[in-house]
Design an enzyme around this catalytic site. Sequence first.
Site: not given
Lengths: 330, 446
Positions: B103, B161, B188, B241, B287, B314, B318
């Site tokens: 992604n 994902d 996901h 996850h 998430n 995961d 950011h």
Amino acid sequence: MTSALGKDLLGLEPLSSEQILLILDTAEPFKEISERAIKKVPALRGQTIVNLFFESSTRTRISFEFAEKRLSADTVNVAASGSSVLKGETLVDTARNLEAMRIDMVVMRHGASGAAQFLAERIESNVINAGDGTHEHPTQGLLDLLTLRDHFGDLKGRRVCICGDVLHSRVARSNIWGLQKLGVEVAVCGPRSLLPNAIEEFGVRVIPRIEEAIEWADALNVLRLQLERMTAGYIPSSREYNRVFGVTRERLERAPRDILIMHPGPMNRGVEIDSDVADGPHSVILNQVTNGIAVRMAVLYLLSGGRPELAEAAKGGTGRRGGAEMTEAA
Amino acid sequence: MPELTRESKPLLLTGGRILDPSQNLDESGDLLVQNGKVEAVSGRVGHADDVEVIDCSGCIVSPGFIDVHCHLREPGREDVETIATGARAAAAGGFTAVCAMPNTDPVTDNQAAVGFVIRQANRAAAARVYAIGAISVGQRGETLAEFGEMVGAGAVAVSDDGRPMVSAQLMRTALEYARTFGIPVIDHCEEPTLAHGGAMNEGIVSARLGLKGIPAEAEEIMVIRDILLARRTGGHVHLAHMSTRGSVELIRWGKERGINVTAEVCPHHISLTEERVGAYDTNAKMNPPLRTTSDVEALREAVRDGTIDLIATDHAPHHYDEKEREFADAPNGIIGLETALGVVVTHLVDSGTLDFAMLVERMSCSPARVFNLEGGTLRRGAEADITVFDPAMKWTVDPSEMLSKGRNTPYAGMTLSGRAVCTIVGGRIVYQMESPAAARLQPARS
């Protein structure tokens, strides 16, 4: 100087029962100021307050503004529609700019839960939460408590049922915390799709039918049904809502005792509440509005360092705040 | 497979506890690496004079950890992370290989994009980086991406994902088509209409904070759907996850029936609960969201008994200002490569849920097996992908010291046990803590 409430008023959940009572007691002498010909005392003279409303609001903003002006503060109103928010400014940038302007207090309404906490952690000024998302609306909770206390005196052991969309209501949360801290038994009544799943864990009773709520409670706090909840599929229609959950005169007449009717406004007449209930003898809805100003004056006064025991004197213009001598405003 | 430059000088790892569940090996001794391969493992290894010796006393020498789930943000968000910084962070966390989720911007949904990831990884020359291709073109959930070409270019799995595979029909087709190439389809699991607008777990904390919650059922509905589709198709579904007790029970149900389902859990879901959100701390926003104590207990037990096959990070960096905002609007995710080992040791080993052999199995052997990757073993002749970690080292998480560009971690300030001190990829040292023995003597900052 740390006030008796701490730096900020973010919600009723973090407050002790003593702090809540302190605000209510401080509000009492301030009630009278609104009855005067010259509705002004100098308690907050020289203080700068920004009313920062990222969400539209009429009554809360006006109520705060009256409270500030009656205490002689200098106020600035900022609405989201006229602010840099529309240009993409983040809340943290807004906070930094406010801080740089050396203001004393911020009254903020925001659509995001936790926004008031976010701001309070980043600026030195006092922050008053005027409603953050679906989290809390503490001054509304306080004015509801003051209104109930006016009517019942000691609230311990009284029963209050909050009716309607508890899931999306910041008023409901502030009410639940505040009422419980003052020893009130609290129930909620509404469609299960508009109650938080875990609501029982708050220590409140869930009453499925409005008739039972009326039978049980000393007071009903009727919440506004937001019309977007229908389009979002939480309930089928406002018509059905009124028929199943509406507080109507017919239902109220079956109450075993005098029951107080409250509503934080604005009301959807004919949906959650009928006009003859809203305007009827049991309604204290307009008392709530009047009490809103006194409660907000008390909160502003206390957060600015005003001493609770001098609230009566401050009203008369002889109190002290932060060491400054007070005199009656001209 | 990504290639890394090899150095010819042999390495001798001496005096460590060599722990390799792939061959039931648990003994103190030496390990010799030569020409990038494991040359010998035994009590005392004979070697030439021209060898670099690493003193591993007090440490565990294990097959290198493999993270099958991380976000390296390149291409598109190189300001947040690059394949190079992500690979270095991985190495510092003890990972010798990581799988990068697709992604990115643009999405890794074609062979050229897969080739780009692998080229950047080779240039970084730290941990190995494998590419995971998208299931659908643009991750839009409409049309299958070209699995065959992506696998040919080096993709090791497919996933959308970051987004759930909403279409059951496309998920079914993906599972069928992926069988051709022997790769897992990673989902996901999130039913979007139930999760819509949710910012944290649905429960007492979300009700108190006035945040819209994501119910456990949003995950579990998709988990059982995917398991049933795997049963129908015979395809290999890998569930990313996992976060709820119910998911664990459903996976157990699937495995008992021989369905080709594997699953992973992240360190944060086995160490933190929804309470960590506290006063709207966006570093606890992820998430799937942090769940309840009951969920954490079920996930820990599932890691122990093998219902959950492996631990994946995961890793989701950011920029700090993206996280510094209203909770509901902040992005999901935390960094995890450099804290994973410490969190697992502190919360699973020190609590008695896992022993170190099981930790190595879940963080190295199992990921290699489930994703059909090299590594996960110290057998003679295997690629010398090795993690040396000090199981007892106490350290305090300081985001400013991270090699990742991300600083978004809920573990900041926490003291953890267990830390990688040396990471070896293809016989080459890609990370080495300065003087691990000295580091062991450092008191943890509180």
